[in-house]
Design an enzyme around this catalytic site. Structure first.
Site, mmCIF file in Angstrom:
data_model
loop_
_atom_site.group_PDB
_atom_site.id
_atom_site.type_symbol
_atom_site.label_atom_id
_atom_site.label_comp_id
_atom_site.label_asym_id
_atom_site.label_seq_id
_atom_site.Cartn_x
_atom_site.Cartn_y
_atom_site.Cartn_z
ATOM 1 C CG HIS A 113 -13.407 13.576 60.652
ATOM 2 N ND1 HIS A 113 -12.139 12.869 59.574
ATOM 3 C CD2 HIS A 113 -13.364 13.129 61.971
ATOM 4 C CE1 HIS A 113 -12.125 11.710 60.247
ATOM 5 N NE2 HIS A 113 -12.600 11.553 61.409
ATOM 6 C CB THR A 128 -1.769 22.365 61.203
ATOM 7 O OG1 THR A 128 -0.998 23.589 62.278
ATOM 8 C CG2 THR A 128 -0.967 21.168 62.912
ATOM 9 C CE LYS A 129 -1.361 28.271 62.732
ATOM 10 N NZ LYS A 129 -0.354 28.882 63.810
ATOM 11 N NE ARG A 141 7.584 26.973 63.244
ATOM 12 C CZ ARG A 141 6.768 25.650 64.541
ATOM 13 N NH1 ARG A 141 7.771 24.900 64.065
ATOM 14 N NH2 ARG A 141 6.224 25.910 65.528
#
Length: 188
Positions: free
Chosen positions: A70, A119-120, A134
């Site tokens: 969350h 984050t991705k 990355r």
């Protein structure tokens, strides 16, 4: 000696009560963990939305990693908390103090370096590092690099006696420290 024994049992007691039972509570609440996983002490799972977390088989999560399903920062903007699932696929290593954010899938056979903020989503067979995380190489490229270091004639290689579970002497500890100053070694 008595202090060492006391600290040993305190650590084991804490691990059993606070880590293993707590992990079982998360699973009972809906979090899924595959087979043959190694979840180290101090890993923090988003208790409030743990059923959104899925962990595959043969996953290692190092100490103090954080899986957050969350993001309450949105609550001040619109009154709602953003939530999403986290999916850790098979054969993944997540390094110490890595942070996995909501909505992330980490593909099979991936290494997340210590301290990374993911984050991705990460494709399979990747090695990632940084903030934000990355891709720094493919898993195959990393394997070649590590094997080259391992096979280097100057590499220091130690058997499992040189671990906390082994019978390493104080002299061996000091020798190992000196041998590894500014150098990489390998232990079984």
């Amino acid at each position: 000696m008595l202090k060492i024994i006391k600290n040993y049992f305190r650590a084991r007691f804490k691990k059993i009560l606070l880590e293993e039972i707590w992990l079982e509570d998360l699973v009972r609440t809906g979090m899924r963990i595959g087979d043959n996983c190694s979840i180290q002490p101090g890993v923090i799972f988003d208790y409030s939305h743990c059923w959104l977390i899925r962990i595959g088989d043969n996953v290692t999560i190092a100490p103090e990693a954080y899986l957050l399903a969350h993001d309450a920062s949105t609550k001040m903007l619109n009154g709602w908390t953003k939530i999403s699932s986290i999916n850790i696929e098979d054969n993944v290593f997540i390094g110490a103090r890595a942070l996995i954010m909501p909505g992330v899938t980490i593909g099979k056979n991936t290494i997340v370096a210590a301290g990374s903020i993911v984050t991705k989503s990460i494709p399979e067979n990747s090695v990632v590092a940084g903030n934000p995380a990355r891709i720094i190489s493919t898993l195959e490229e990393y394997k070649v690099k590590i094997n080259k270091q391992f096979n280097d004639s100057t590499a220091n290689v130690y058997d499992n006696n040189y671990t906390i579970k082994g019978n390493v002497s104080d002299n061996d500890k000091n020798e190992m420290y000196e041998q590894l100053k500014n150098k990489i070694g390998f232990v079984k």
